[in-house]
Design an enzyme around this catalytic site. Structure first.
Site, mmCIF file in Angstrom:
data_model
loop_
_atom_site.group_PDB
_atom_site.id
_atom_site.type_symbol
_atom_site.label_atom_id
_atom_site.label_comp_id
_atom_site.label_asym_id
_atom_site.label_seq_id
_atom_site.Cartn_x
_atom_site.Cartn_y
_atom_site.Cartn_z
ATOM 1 N N THR A 26 0.813 -1.212 0.000
ATOM 2 C CA THR A 26 0.000 0.000 0.000
ATOM 3 C C THR A 26 0.848 1.264 0.000
ATOM 4 O O THR A 26 1.980 1.253 0.480
ATOM 5 C CB THR A 26 -0.969 0.012 1.211
ATOM 6 O OG1 THR A 26 -1.782 1.176 1.133
ATOM 7 C CG2 THR A 26 -0.240 0.000 2.541
ATOM 8 N N ARG A 27 0.261 2.329 -0.578
ATOM 9 C CA ARG A 27 0.910 3.640 -0.529
ATOM 10 C C ARG A 27 -0.063 4.673 0.035
ATOM 11 O O ARG A 27 0.156 5.875 -0.060
ATOM 12 C CB ARG A 27 1.396 4.082 -1.916
ATOM 13 C CG ARG A 27 0.460 3.797 -3.062
ATOM 14 C CD ARG A 27 0.882 4.484 -4.332
ATOM 15 N NE ARG A 27 0.194 5.743 -4.436
ATOM 16 C CZ ARG A 27 -0.969 5.928 -5.064
ATOM 17 N NH1 ARG A 27 -1.576 4.906 -5.677
ATOM 18 N NH2 ARG A 27 -1.529 7.115 -5.106
ATOM 19 N N HIS A 42 -7.942 2.345 5.936
ATOM 20 C CA HIS A 42 -9.209 2.608 6.626
ATOM 21 C C HIS A 42 -9.859 1.263 6.945
ATOM 22 O O HIS A 42 -9.284 0.208 6.693
ATOM 23 C CB HIS A 42 -10.094 3.500 5.757
ATOM 24 C CG HIS A 42 -9.420 4.793 5.408
ATOM 25 N ND1 HIS A 42 -9.115 5.737 6.366
ATOM 26 C CD2 HIS A 42 -8.932 5.270 4.236
ATOM 27 C CE1 HIS A 42 -8.498 6.758 5.789
ATOM 28 N NE2 HIS A 42 -8.354 6.495 4.502
ATOM 29 N N HIS A 90 -9.970 -1.505 4.282
ATOM 30 C CA HIS A 90 -8.690 -2.183 4.021
ATOM 31 C C HIS A 90 -8.410 -3.207 5.113
ATOM 32 O O HIS A 90 -7.919 -4.293 4.848
ATOM 33 C CB HIS A 90 -7.531 -1.180 4.000
ATOM 34 C CG HIS A 90 -7.695 -0.100 2.994
ATOM 35 N ND1 HIS A 90 -8.055 1.168 3.332
ATOM 36 C CD2 HIS A 90 -7.539 -0.107 1.654
ATOM 37 C CE1 HIS A 90 -8.120 1.910 2.250
ATOM 38 N NE2 HIS A 90 -7.810 1.155 1.211
ATOM 39 N N ARG A 147 -7.916 -3.782 -7.558
ATOM 40 C CA ARG A 147 -8.419 -3.154 -8.771
ATOM 41 C C ARG A 147 -7.456 -2.003 -9.077
ATOM 42 O O ARG A 147 -7.068 -1.271 -8.176
ATOM 43 C CB ARG A 147 -9.816 -2.603 -8.448
ATOM 44 C CG ARG A 147 -10.587 -2.153 -9.628
ATOM 45 C CD ARG A 147 -11.931 -1.610 -9.172
ATOM 46 N NE ARG A 147 -12.641 -1.088 -10.318
ATOM 47 C CZ ARG A 147 -12.389 0.091 -10.875
ATOM 48 N NH1 ARG A 147 -11.488 0.893 -10.351
ATOM 49 N NH2 ARG A 147 -13.058 0.484 -11.938
#
Ligand code: PPS
Length: 571
Positions: free
Chosen positions: A195-196, A200, A203, A289
């Site tokens: 992740t970057r 929340h 996730h 996605r």
């Protein structure tokens, strides 16, 4: 494919401590290359085995194979060119076979490299093949054409020491450190989440579900090297991740920071991320996605299809050696007060489905609006609010421009006083005359000197803006290109409001408050703006002030109203 991981150490490019000490002294005599921030990220992962099987920056044959069909010359899968790009001038000083010292930005020698290859790449071809289009709206293509050196060097690396990080040291692990950790805890199946962005609740739900479905442990593996321009800075993100980590059942999940320089290359990037996670001892990898998507191209369309990354990953899954876990789009079902995969909600006509998009989240943060607890954890929201206060608490720059004697300083002073009366943020006035006394006392009025003067003002204003203050600048700033430069610099930290004080040259000369126009007409002052030097009238300033027959107070009030309408101050 093996489901359980082989957690034996992978090869690193470092020499032993004693050899490193010796090599460091010897390397001081070699030609030196100062690495860019991106090259430092690449070098770290080359040296610690994160980019295994690479043994150095790509040779020409490897590069051609990678660009054309994602394979090194020996046939191994590798989707991303990892090059040492340098200037033509530096490249010309080298002999093939020569060793060079690779230094960080403070001059510390991190590695040596034997230059076996030197060539001028076809960057347009690289852009087309690797990033899908030669379009500088793609951040990596922009980097390739506008920042990367013209010449590529390739050759094996000898690692001397890791790049130094002073931040979050305990959270940074090499592939072998993570492998040892998994071995120690008996984690034989590990799902990695790349992740970057801040995490929340959705996730947290999806990552935990992914781990449960794979009957595996979970590694939150955020990128803290270079991400997409405009992303939330990694300091804030790591504090957010720390908060989310507490929400997972104990001892199921860990977090480690990855000093990767992302390229936002979508499908190829997903395969690359998979190989990197394999090297870090993981068995599964979540691909979402539009994984590592760069946003829109210059025609306003997406660079990649939403599932291109999953498709390419699936094609190479066996070879990557990691199982892909598809990202499920999680939404909040109000009646059941829980997150569920969007495509698994059978009774969707009878329930209320809630979701907040990234754009909506940014809007709410910018305007200080509520962010509901079903969407994010309060600790995360608090961190984000600290970094991204509402516009009315952010720093900004008010940039007055106009002829000498147009009234810039007088209006700027009036605005400053009004802002100070309101309070809340520190206000700094960078008036033309003040700056020329303190910051630019050695400068004259040639184009070169004026540009330097304005860039200095811009730099100070950008620092003030970054740190939440209000910078009021009031130089003549006659050149549009320099004003644009300063605007771009500042807008990465806060708003830039250009105010054109549009008093005509005739009126300024009639007022001649300092007696300078007279001297300029007599030729006693050279290069005088409006008389013997150009002034580019701003084409689209945020505000244009007509000062003739207008009170200073009214002009200042117009500025204040503009700031209010932009949400930068509240009434
Ligand atoms: S610039 O072009 O933005 O770098 O100029 P700036 O720093 O605002 O300085 C302008 C003030 O310097 C005085 N001055 C001159 N102005 C223009 N051209 C020439 N050749 C010149 N020589 C001296 C002048 O008083 C300007 O002050 P302001 O406050 O604008 O009236």
């Amino acid at each position: 494919m093996t489901q359980l991981n082989n957690l034996a150490p992978i090869p690193e490019l470092y020499v032993s401590y004693d050899s490193a000490q010796k090599l460091k002294i010897e390397a001081a005599h070699l030609k030196s290359f100062d690495l860019t921030p991106r090259q430092i990220c690449d070098l770290e992962l080359l040296m610690n085995g994160g980019f295994n099987p690479l043994k150095g920056f790509l040779t020409e044959a490897d590069y051609n194979g990678v660009v054309e069909n994602m394979r090194l010359a020996d046939g191994s899968l590798w989707p991303m060119p990892i090059n040492l790009d340098v200037s033509e001038d530096f490249a010309e000083t080298l002999e093939i076979g020569e060793d060079i010292a690779l230094r960080d930005q403070e001059g510390v020698i991190l590695a040596t490299m034997t230059v076996t290859d030197r060539w001028e790449p076809n960057k347009a071809r690289e852009a087309e093949k690797v990033f899908g289009a030669d379009d500088i709206a793609h951040p990596a293509v922009n980097y390739l054409h506008n920042q990367a050196g013209k010449i590529y060097l390739g050759g094996p690396i000898v690692g001397i020491q890791q790049p130094i990080h002073y931040d979050f040291r305990a959270r940074r692990d090499t592939p072998n450190e993570l492998r040892a950790y998994f071995r120690k805890l008996g984690w034989q199946k590990v799902v990695a989440f790349q992740t970057r962005n801040p995490l929340h609740r959705a996730h947290q739900e999806l990552t935990f579900r992914a781990a449960r479905e794979a009957e595996a442990n979970l590694l939150i593996h955020p990128v803290v090297g270079m991400t997409k321009p405009g992303d939330v800075d990694h300091f804030t993100r790591v504090r957010c991740y720390e908060a989310v980590l507490d929400k997972y059942p104990q001892s199921t999940t860990t977090m480690s920071l990855l000093n990767l320089a992302m390229r936002m290359a979508g499908p190829r990037e997903a395969v690359w991320h998979g190989l990197i996670r394999k090297n870090h001892g993981c068995t599964h990898f979540i691909v979402g996605r539009d994984h590592a998507g760069p946003g829109k191209n210059s025609a306003g369309e997406d660079f990649y299809g939403p599932y291109d990354a999953q498709d390419l990953f699936r094609t190479h899954e066996e070879e990557i050696g990691l199982k892909m876990v598809d990202f499920k789009h999680m939404v909040y079902v109000q009646e059941r007060a829980q997150y569920e995969p969007n495509d698994e909600i059978a009774d969707r006509d009878n329930v209320t489905i809630l979701n907040i998009s990234g754009t909506e989240l940014r809007r709410r943060l910018a305007e200080g609006l509520e962010i509901p607890e079903w969407f994010s954890f309060p600790e995360v929201v608090t961190e984000l609010r600290k970094t991204k206060p509402p516009r009315s608490k952010q720093g900004f720059t008010l940039f007055f421009t106009g002829f000498s004697g147009s009234g810039k300083s007088t209006i700027a002073n009036a605005v400053m006083v009004k802002l100070m009366e309101m309070g809340g943020r520190p206000v700094t006035l960078l008036d033309g005359d003040i700056v020329r006394k303190n910051l630019s006392s050695e400068l004259g009025f040639s184009k070169e000197h004026r540009d330097l003067n304005i860039k200095r003002i811009g730099y100070v204003a950008s620092e003030i803006t970054k740190n939440g203050g209000i910078a009021i600048c009031a130089p003549i700033a006659p050149y549009a290109s320099t004003r644009r430069y300063v605007r771009e610099d500042i807008e990465s930290f806060g708003a830039f409001i250009e105010v054109h004080v549009a008093t005509t040259i005739e009126e300024c000369e009639r007022r001649d408050r300092k007696g300078l126009y007279k001297l300029a007409r007599e030729g006693k002052i050279k290069e005088f703006t409006g008389i013997s030097d150009p002034y580019d009238v701003p084409e689209n300033p945020e505000l244009r002030l007509e000062t003739e027959n207008t009170e200073v107070d009214y002009c200042a009030q117009q500025v204040i109203l503009k700031l209010e309408s932009m949400g930068l101050i509240t009434a």
